[in-house]
Design an enzyme around this catalytic site. Sequence first.
Site, PDB file in Angstrom:
ATOM      1  N   CYS A  43       0.827  -1.217   0.000  1.00 24.15           N
ATOM      2  CA  CYS A  43       0.000   0.000   0.000  1.00 24.15           C
ATOM      3  C   CYS A  43       0.862   1.268   0.000  1.00 24.15           C
ATOM      4  O   CYS A  43       0.417   2.327  -0.439  1.00 24.15           O
ATOM      5  CB  CYS A  43      -0.898   0.023   1.240  1.00 24.15           C
ATOM      6  SG  CYS A  43      -1.582  -1.587   1.659  1.00 24.15           S
ATOM      7  N   LYS A 431     -24.121  17.858  16.274  1.00 27.88           N
ATOM      8  CA  LYS A 431     -24.895  16.963  15.394  1.00 27.88           C
ATOM      9  C   LYS A 431     -23.927  16.512  14.301  1.00 27.88           C
ATOM     10  O   LYS A 431     -23.743  17.191  13.287  1.00 27.88           O
ATOM     11  CB  LYS A 431     -26.090  17.693  14.779  1.00 27.88           C
ATOM     12  CG  LYS A 431     -27.185  17.997  15.791  1.00 27.88           C
ATOM     13  CD  LYS A 431     -28.476  18.409  15.115  1.00 27.88           C
ATOM     14  CE  LYS A 431     -28.502  19.872  14.733  1.00 27.88           C
ATOM     15  NZ  LYS A 431     -28.590  20.820  15.840  1.00 27.88           N
TER      16      LYS A 431
END
Length: 444
Positions: A43, A431
């Site tokens: 990777c 939120k």
Amino acid sequence: MKKIVIVGAVGGGATVAGQIRFYDPDAHIVVFDRDSTMSYAACGTPYVIGGVIEDERSIIMTDPEKFKKKRDVNVKLQHEVLEIDREGKKVHVQNLVTGEQFQESYDTLILSPGGSAVMPDVEGIESSKVFTLRNYEDMQRIDQFIKTQQPKNAIVSGGGFIGLEMAENLKHLGLDVTLVHKSPTIMSILDTDISLLIEKELALQGVKLLTGTTIEKTEGKTIKLGNGIDLQADFIIMSIGLKPNTELAEKAGLNIGETGGIQTNEFMQTNDPSIYAIGDASENSDMVTGDPKRVPLASPAHRQAFIVAQHLTGNKLAKKGLLGTSVLKVFSLTAAMTGLNERSIKDKNLQSATVTHTGNSNAGYYPDHAQITLKVHYNPETRKILGAQCIGGKGVDKRIDVIVTAIYAGLTVDDLQALELCYAPPYSSPKDPINMIGYKAITK
Ligand code: FAD
């Protein structure tokens, strides 16, 4: 003493060897790999080429000498396993340096042979400089070519993970990069609207994109595309796909599944209970639908290595299926996904509804906030989450990781409003986008 032979010494192979040793101090473990480097982070290879990772050796985790000393595992590099004799419980091995061939017996055999880069049949391809990026040696070849030949322009063929990471890294080196992709949009595992945002980012960063076409013919540096366009390129990176290395398994009569991977049961055993298969070459099941699924990524290979080590040392820890969770950096954007996308939902004829929320990664008044878009697909009857995608600046990976946990735990889309997530202005909002998806789903 139990003797365990492992084929492959990188993602799954080296991991399973270390895991088994952790739980079984007595096992005799032998690992064969035909390449000359073990236990490296594939990777990281695009970032070594791009110069983002300066020391190429830093992506190598260990070598046979250190592994022997630390874990008492015998790793034999440049040794290819040619054949499995299931009846005699032996593998036939060739030392690729000396040519010598020998047999190695096993009580348990673990296959983690990975996959090979797909090379298309293109007229004249041998007249051009073409690379694939699959292993450490490929990385060194590309790196050497760039350093010694100082190319000015490159074509990357294939707009999947490796293609996009290479496009970014070559651009980072100052090259003129053209990305050629067969389908109308890049990154087919993402929904089209999310892929289009990546295409916009590529354009902003100066990567030329040609979709709906492929390389048809090459004549040295002249690259002819199927759409009639001729390009000039000093070299090509071919990143059009990965074929699982299943030849050994097939020859030994192990079952190959419909995804092209070696079929495995819940403990990663093949149809021969003394042979396990893990990693890119193994076939598993989809956590949402139960259908066969193959995910050639590092995280599943590591989870599967743990399941095998547990099973071999007496703990029957069954696998739960795969979601194909993945994340990609494309210049200033991050895109991540898990579970089913719009295309797979349609192909499988599943009922679904979608909630999307675009908002800030963290408090809008805090200096380094970024916009993110989170899309969640769910079953409108059971309210169970089918999959999700997220794109934007920082915090994309975290939102998808929360959704992964929600799917794993069997939460509904409505449960997302109730999750008490971390909040302080630099990180989120009271939120969080995850909660917003829950609010929106409940009112939908
Ligand atoms: P591998 O790690 O490929 O190891 C297989 C080994 O087996 C190879 O060394 C091979 O030579 C050897 N072998 C095969 N057949 C034989 C034989 N007959 N005898 C002896 N040896 C044999 N995954 C992610 O999750 N995130 C990423 O960001 C990411 N980026 C990637 C970038 C690149 C450029 C590449 C190439 C891969 C990337 N991956 C990524 C995928 C990840 O590296 C693989 O999923 C993981 O390495 C799979 O492990 P494996 O053991 O199945 O196969």
